[in-house]
Scaffold this active site. Structure first.
Site, PDB file in Angstrom:
ATOM      1  N   SER A 141       0.830  -1.205   0.000  1.00 46.94           N
ATOM      2  CA  SER A 141       0.000   0.000   0.000  1.00 46.94           C
ATOM      3  C   SER A 141       0.865   1.256   0.000  1.00 46.94           C
ATOM      4  O   SER A 141       1.645   1.464  -0.917  1.00 46.94           O
ATOM      5  CB  SER A 141      -0.963  -0.044   1.182  1.00 46.94           C
ATOM      6  OG  SER A 141      -1.897   1.004   1.105  1.00 46.94           O
ATOM      7  N   ASP A 180      -1.125   1.137  -4.902  1.00 41.87           N
ATOM      8  CA  ASP A 180      -1.970   0.040  -5.381  1.00 41.87           C
ATOM      9  C   ASP A 180      -3.351   0.537  -5.813  1.00 41.87           C
ATOM     10  O   ASP A 180      -4.230  -0.269  -6.122  1.00 41.87           O
ATOM     11  CB  ASP A 180      -2.075  -1.085  -4.349  1.00 41.87           C
ATOM     12  CG  ASP A 180      -2.735  -0.670  -3.044  1.00 41.87           C
ATOM     13  OD1 ASP A 180      -2.501   0.486  -2.611  1.00 41.87           O
ATOM     14  OD2 ASP A 180      -3.474  -1.469  -2.454  1.00 41.87           O
TER      15      ASP A 180
END
Length: 580
Positions: A147, A308
């Site tokens: 992330s 992402d």
């Protein structure tokens, strides 16, 4: 010999570990602290999978840790799934270092266990992985991503057949299987070419891309206003060196948005994330280059997706002052919730069982929106997988229609094509909303002010205290236990109306003493409903040595709400510091 030393020596001597790994470990032979840090424990496989610093060792992200985790997942799949057609796993990865390699290592371990892997040909956003799991009829999905963590990190997230990240009972079941593997050499692997020849490794890409973008475009509510305003609306977009660049630009282009300017320094994938200290759209620095470009071209909207592409940061221009305002996750979520639900109602009416879903730490403005439109409201624990779980429940029971879901941490989902937060659909929807309001002579900031005037001036914020090491973890638990044993009756000048303890599954009415269940899964979280629509939630971080304090107030103006929020934040920190 210390256990960590034994593990280090084992990795150096065992032929299972490759020469590159051994060379990296040999280079630290005189650094006892580094050896200890890498081997004193195993990188924990938790409910969100793995996340850690890339490197050799049991407490690092590397091929052997990935293979071990995948072997545990494979063991669980082979026990849980009888249908050979469903014994398949979709695998996606982001722009981080080692992401393609980790994806392949996982695929080869799955193949060695007789489970087919569908691997994306190149990096793809998280929501597309969620979509692919269901589109391909897979039992599970793996996403290689950390992330918005700093560049030295990578991670491994597991999804189940509904396209959401794993929830009970699958999360605990998979965790148990991973934990049961005590020997790294027990993880199987299969040569990639052999796996392809056996039909156990298949590369996917364009076909899934087309289907994913096709689903998003069907969610557009006002194509006519896009057509009318697409030439006039200027949008700056940055993928922050991540996966959003191609899909976000593609969907905007196919819908007709002509003036989309991508921040050139942040356009291409780069695992070093050279323009930011860490690629988080919640951070102001993520917008430095985007705002510079926006001012040069006079853009109305600045959008940033994380690596992402499941979370979206937003800046909107105030046409009256020329200033660019930050929309927090709560603000952009409410703006989209009101637009999606309001316009759906205006165009075709709302279903009787329509529901807006939010997490317990998300703004109470969401409650006001649901009330205004007469829809249901469901609160879930923190984590978008619980919103995905509700969508699955609607499908299985035939009761409940998903309208919108969001969480304060910059994530939302429009539609049910994915079961995780989707920044690509959020980019599309915010651009559409900007065009819709522009057709009425308004900006998104004007629309935000209208929401405040309609629903109230809600202001939500978060504070955290970092407490590192074993002592820190103990202190965090002591804070929560102190609050449990001596629940406050007043916080920051607000009286406590009710206290929720999600670990004990209780909601206590302070005035009457009446106790009822929360109805949510067990979680070490405390929540206080306060007078004047204020609230406070205390929650240990699941990924960092922090205790987090989420809170919200309702003011009579933006200035009043800001002042009340600042005062409550100070009082909360003061209350907690007195416990330390």
């Amino acid at each position: 010999m210390e256990a960590y030393r034994e593990a280090y020596e084992e990795w150096l001597s065992n032929p299972h570990f490759d020469e590159e790994t051994k060379a990296e470990l040999k280079a630290i032979e005189n650094d006892e602290n580094e050896i200890k840090e890498r081997f004193y424990t195993e990188l924990a496989f938790g409910t969100a999978g793995l996340r850690g610093i890339i490197g050799a060792g049991t407490n690092r992200m590397n091929k052997y840790v990935v293979q071990k985790a995948t072997q545990g997942l494979a063991n669980y799949i082979n026990k849980a799934c009888d249908d050979p057609q469903k014994k398949a796993v979709a695998i996606a990865y982001d722009s981080r270092h080692m992401s393609p390699e980790f994806a392949d290592f996982a695929a080869q371990t799955l193949a060695a266990n007789g489970i087919k892997a569908y691997v994306f040909e190149s990096l793809r956003p998280t929501p597309e992985l969620s979509f692919a799991v269901r589109e391909l009829g897979c039992i599970a999905g793996i996403n290689i991503t950390a992330s918005h963590n700093p560049p030295e990190y990578n991670g491994y997230k597991v999804y189940w057949e509904d396209g959401a990240q794993i929830t009970p009972p699958h999360d605990t079941g998979i965790m148990a299987e991973v934990k049961a593997i005590t020997d790294y050499t027990a993880a199987k692997s299969m040569d990639k070419e052999a796996a392809i020849a056996a039909g156990l490794y298949e590369v996917i890409g364009e076909k899934i891309d087309d289907a994913f973008i096709g689903c998003l475009k069907k969610l557009v509510l006002h194509p006519e206003t896009i057509e009318q305003e697409s030439k006039n609306l200027k949008i700056v977009y940055t993928p922050l060196h991540g996966t959003g660049n191609i899909p976000a630009r593609r969907v905007l282009k196919e819908l007709g948005f002509e003036n989309v300017y991508v921040v050139p320094e942040q356009e291409l994938p780069d695992g070093d994330f050279p323009t930011v200290s860490y690629p988080n759209p919640e951070a102001d620095e993520a917008f430095d280059l985007g705002l510079k470009l926006a001012k040069e071209i006079d853009a109305e909207l600045v959008l940033a997706t994380d690596p992402d592409a499941d979370r979206l940061g937003v800046r909107v221009k105030d046409s009256k002052t020329g200033e660019y305002h930050t929309l927090t996750g709560n603000m952009s979520g409410c703006l989209l919730a009101d637009y999606e639900i309001g316009q759906r109602k205006a165009l075709k009416g709302l279903p009787e069982d329509g529901v807006l879903i939010k997490t317990i730490v998300t703004t109470n403005m969401a409650d006001a929106i649901a009330k205004y439109y007469g829809t249901g409201l469901i609160e879930v624990l923190t984590g978008f997988k619980y919103i995905g779980q509700q969508i699955l429940g609607f499908e299985q029971s035939g009761k409940g229609t998903y309208l919108f879901g969001f969480e304060e941490s910059y994530g939302c989902l429009i539609g049910t094509h994915a079961r995780d937060k989707d920044a690509i659909v959020a980019v599309m929807a915010l651009a559409e909303a900007a065009a819709f309001y522009k057709a009425q002579g308004k900006t998104l900031w004007d629309a935000m002010i209208e929401l405040y005037e309609r629903y109230g001036y809600y202001k939500d914020d978060i504070k955290s205290i970092t407490l590192k090491g074993m002592e820190g973890l103990q202190k965090i638990q002591e804070i929560l236990e102190t609050l449990r044993k001596n629940p406050p009756t007043e916080i920051g000048g607000y009286k406590v109306v009710s206290a929720r303890d999600y670990k004990a599954d209780t909601i206590t009415d302070i005035a009457t003493g009446e106790v009822k269940p929360t109805g949510l899964p067990n979680s070490n979280v405390l929540y206080y409903d306060l007078t004047d629509s204020a609230w406070l939630c205390v929650r240990p971080s699941g990924t960092e040595p922090k205790v987090k304090f989420y809170y919200g107030v309702k003011g009579t103006s933006l200035e009043d709400a800001d002042a009340k929020s600042a005062a409550l934040g100070e009082q909360v920190l003061s209350m907690i510091n007195s416990m330390l």
